[in-house]
Design an enzyme around this catalytic site. Structure first.
Site, PDB file in Angstrom:
ATOM      1  N   HIS A  82       0.964  -1.234  -0.118  1.00  0.00           N
ATOM      2  CA  HIS A  82       0.242   0.043  -0.167  1.00  0.00           C
ATOM      3  C   HIS A  82       1.049   1.398   0.054  1.00  0.00           C
ATOM      4  O   HIS A  82       1.953   1.385   0.756  1.00  0.00           O
ATOM      5  CB  HIS A  82      -1.047   0.187   1.368  1.00  0.00           C
ATOM      6  CG  HIS A  82      -1.698   1.273   1.382  1.00  0.00           C
ATOM      7  ND1 HIS A  82      -3.074   1.127   0.449  1.00  0.00           N
ATOM      8  CD2 HIS A  82      -1.762   2.454   2.004  1.00  0.00           C
ATOM      9  CE1 HIS A  82      -3.396   2.314   0.866  1.00  0.00           C
ATOM     10  NE2 HIS A  82      -2.698   3.127   1.465  1.00  0.00           N
ATOM     11  N   ASP A 161     -15.664   3.028   6.543  1.00  0.00           N
ATOM     12  CA  ASP A 161     -14.734   3.684   6.029  1.00  0.00           C
ATOM     13  C   ASP A 161     -15.153   4.697   4.923  1.00  0.00           C
ATOM     14  O   ASP A 161     -14.796   5.920   4.767  1.00  0.00           O
ATOM     15  CB  ASP A 161     -13.399   2.795   5.500  1.00  0.00           C
ATOM     16  CG  ASP A 161     -12.278   3.938   4.988  1.00  0.00           C
ATOM     17  OD1 ASP A 161     -11.533   4.747   5.753  1.00  0.00           O
ATOM     18  OD2 ASP A 161     -11.889   3.677   3.726  1.00  0.00           O
ATOM     19  N   ARG A 168     -14.575  12.903   6.571  1.00  0.00           N
ATOM     20  CA  ARG A 168     -13.444  13.626   6.710  1.00  0.00           C
ATOM     21  C   ARG A 168     -13.088  14.579   5.480  1.00  0.00           C
ATOM     22  O   ARG A 168     -12.476  15.730   5.880  1.00  0.00           O
ATOM     23  CB  ARG A 168     -12.277  12.578   6.973  1.00  0.00           C
ATOM     24  CG  ARG A 168     -12.573  11.647   8.083  1.00  0.00           C
ATOM     25  CD  ARG A 168     -11.691  10.511   7.884  1.00  0.00           C
ATOM     26  NE  ARG A 168     -10.291  10.820   8.178  1.00  0.00           N
ATOM     27  CZ  ARG A 168      -9.308   9.771   7.524  1.00  0.00           C
ATOM     28  NH1 ARG A 168      -9.706   8.860   7.155  1.00  0.00           N
ATOM     29  NH2 ARG A 168      -7.967  10.141   7.246  1.00  0.00           N
ATOM     30  N   SER A 183      -8.322   3.913   8.792  1.00  0.00           N
ATOM     31  CA  SER A 183      -8.979   3.687   7.083  1.00  0.00           C
ATOM     32  C   SER A 183      -8.043   2.812   6.404  1.00  0.00           C
ATOM     33  O   SER A 183      -8.577   1.861   5.601  1.00  0.00           O
ATOM     34  CB  SER A 183      -8.795   5.184   6.667  1.00  0.00           C
ATOM     35  OG  SER A 183      -9.134   5.178   5.387  1.00  0.00           O
ATOM     36  N   LYS A 187      -8.893  -1.855   5.539  1.00  0.00           N
ATOM     37  CA  LYS A 187      -9.123  -2.412   4.109  1.00  0.00           C
ATOM     38  C   LYS A 187      -8.227  -3.243   3.902  1.00  0.00           C
ATOM     39  O   LYS A 187      -8.351  -4.257   3.258  1.00  0.00           O
ATOM     40  CB  LYS A 187      -8.931  -1.099   3.310  1.00  0.00           C
ATOM     41  CG  LYS A 187     -10.337  -0.090   3.084  1.00  0.00           C
ATOM     42  CD  LYS A 187     -10.203   1.156   2.308  1.00  0.00           C
ATOM     43  CE  LYS A 187      -9.241   1.979   2.755  1.00  0.00           C
ATOM     44  NZ  LYS A 187      -9.438   3.345   2.218  1.00  0.00           N
TER      45      LYS A 187
END
Ligand code: URA
Length: 431
Positions: A82, A161, A168, A183, A187
């Site tokens: 990620h 999320d 947000r 967040s 995931k």
């Protein structure tokens, strides 16, 4: 339980219990709580923070708000990567085939771009026919057959999320370490992989502007992953100028293929992609240490095996594999406009954020989430900080859909007489 009490407690600097956090997250995901109360709590969290226990509880509650992907039937350690987002970041496209070619199942879910940063799913959409939204079964099948699966989020993963991120986004509460941690990690945990390499961006083009903040975010995510039994490592990398030469969807596919062909080996994009891939091999148990992993990565690029995995994966998922060798089969721009250097000297800064916005205005990105993309347009960046340029030499080429292009901000690429000090791409490591 009352939301009011939770907001008050956090406002006063208290720690929320796992039950209180679950009450909030479930209520928000199911639409039972008014948005203004969630927004108030988000702002209180931004100011007061969350301790490790709270961050863990928030991550778990968000993970459990929706579907989870089951990859347990696929042998081996499934690895994921990620990145916290940057301009021109196509490392996912490069490292997926490399890791799979080294025998480690690589399972990644990617997003679409919004604002100045691009999204991997949009880049894939430039390959004619390629399916970018897979069901869980198709995702597992791709992983089984090619060793590699990469898709937009499948099923209803982390609806909490989605809801909280949208809030947000409009309440200036994105930049909070516990909120970003929960967040992203919710995931990733729902995605079913056993191991994760994180690329935490740091600099003007990133959420985390300072090394201290980027390090704190990396630590927080690594802690949460380890607490859930994940093998995990974070690299902290520089995000000031765009990564590589391409910004824009088809252009980024071309650059990723070039890296898989062994080109641009000295550039930051190649170095970073190959290093992240090597870290994934170590976590996946395919190499005893980093030097051994780096040697394997170099080998599958050199012998063409990684590029072949990419071709196979494209074919397997309905795309045109010939487009990876014949770039004229990818979407193309119609107008090519060079921006000349205003003076001779050394390039000091290349503003990735401003370039990302310019690419978005050309049509490569979305201002609003329902905007249609033009997959052929974008920007070819010809210079990097430290390069010597002569007046009139092209700094970038705009790949546009027509002759009219957005105005070029004068200080987007700064050129001065003295050579700058160039900082390296790798700023730190957390494991
Ligand atoms: N990416 C995410 O998915 N969540 C954040 O909060 C920030 C970046």
């Amino acid at each position: 339980m009352r939301m009011y009490d939770l907001i008050y407690k956090k406002k006063m600097g208290g720690a929320l219990t796992p039950e209180q956090i679950a009450f909030w997250v479930e209520g928000a995901a199911q639409g039972r709580l008014p948005d203004e109360q969630s927004a108030a709590l988000l702002m209180a969290i931004c100011w007061r923070g969350m301790d490790t226990e709270e961050t863990l509880a928030l991550t778990l509650a968000m993970r459990d708000s929706g579907d989870r992907v089951d990859l347990s039937g696929i042998p081996g350690v499934k690895v994921d990567k990620h990145s916290t987002g940057g301009v021109g970041d196509k490392t996912t496209l490069v490292l997926g085939p490399i890791v799979a070619a080294c025998g480690v199942p690589c399972a990644m879910f990617s997003g679409r771009g919004l604002g100045h940063t691009g999204g991997t799913v949009d880049k894939y959409a430039a390959i004619p026919g390629l399916r970018v939204e897979l069901s869980q079964d198709q995702f597992r099948e791709s992983l089984r057959r090619t060793g590699f699966a990469n898709s937009a989020q499948t099923g209803d993963i982390c609806p909490a999320d989605r809801k909280l991120y949208a809030l947000r986004d409009v309440t200036a509460t994105v930049e909070s370490i516990p909120l970003i941690t929960a967040s992203i990690m919710s995931k990733k945990l729902a995605g079913g992989s056993d191991a994760l390499v994180l690329d935490v961006k740091c600099g003007d083009g990133a959420f985390m502007k300072t090394l201290d903040d980027a390090t704190a975010l990396a630590r927080s995510m690594v802690q949460v992953g380890q607490a859930h039994g994940m093998r995990i490592k974070a690299l902290i990398t520089r995000m000031e100028e765009p990564l590589g030469w391409a910004i824009g969807n088809a252009l980024e596919i071309m650059e990723a293929v070039e890296i898989l062909k062994g080109m641009h080996g000295e550039g930051d994009l190649a170095r970073m992609s190959l290093r992240l891939a090597a870290e994934m091999l170590v976590l996946g148990g395919a190499a005893p240490d980093l030097p051994a992993a780096e040697a394997r990565v170099a080998e599958v690029v050199r012998n063409g095996r990684a590029l072949q995995v990419f071709r196979d994966w494209v074919r397997e998922n309905g795309g045109d594999p010939l487009a990876l060798d014949d770039f004229t089969r990818l979407p193309q721009a119609s107008h090519f406009i060079k921006v000349p250097a205003p003076r001779s000297g050394f390039v000091h800064t290349v503003d990735s954020r401003a370039l990302g916005i310019l690419a978005m205005e050309l049509g490569a990105g979305r201002r609003n989430k329902d905007d249609q993309l033009d997959l052929g347009v974008g920007i070819r960046v010809h210079v990097r900080p430290g390069d010597r340029v002569e007046q009139g030499q092209p700094l970038v080429t705009l790949h546009a859909r027509g002759p009219a292009v957005p105005p070029w901000p004068e200080d987007l690429i700064q050129v001065f007489d003295q050579a700058p000090e160039v900082t390296p791409w790798l700023l730190g490591e957390i494991s």
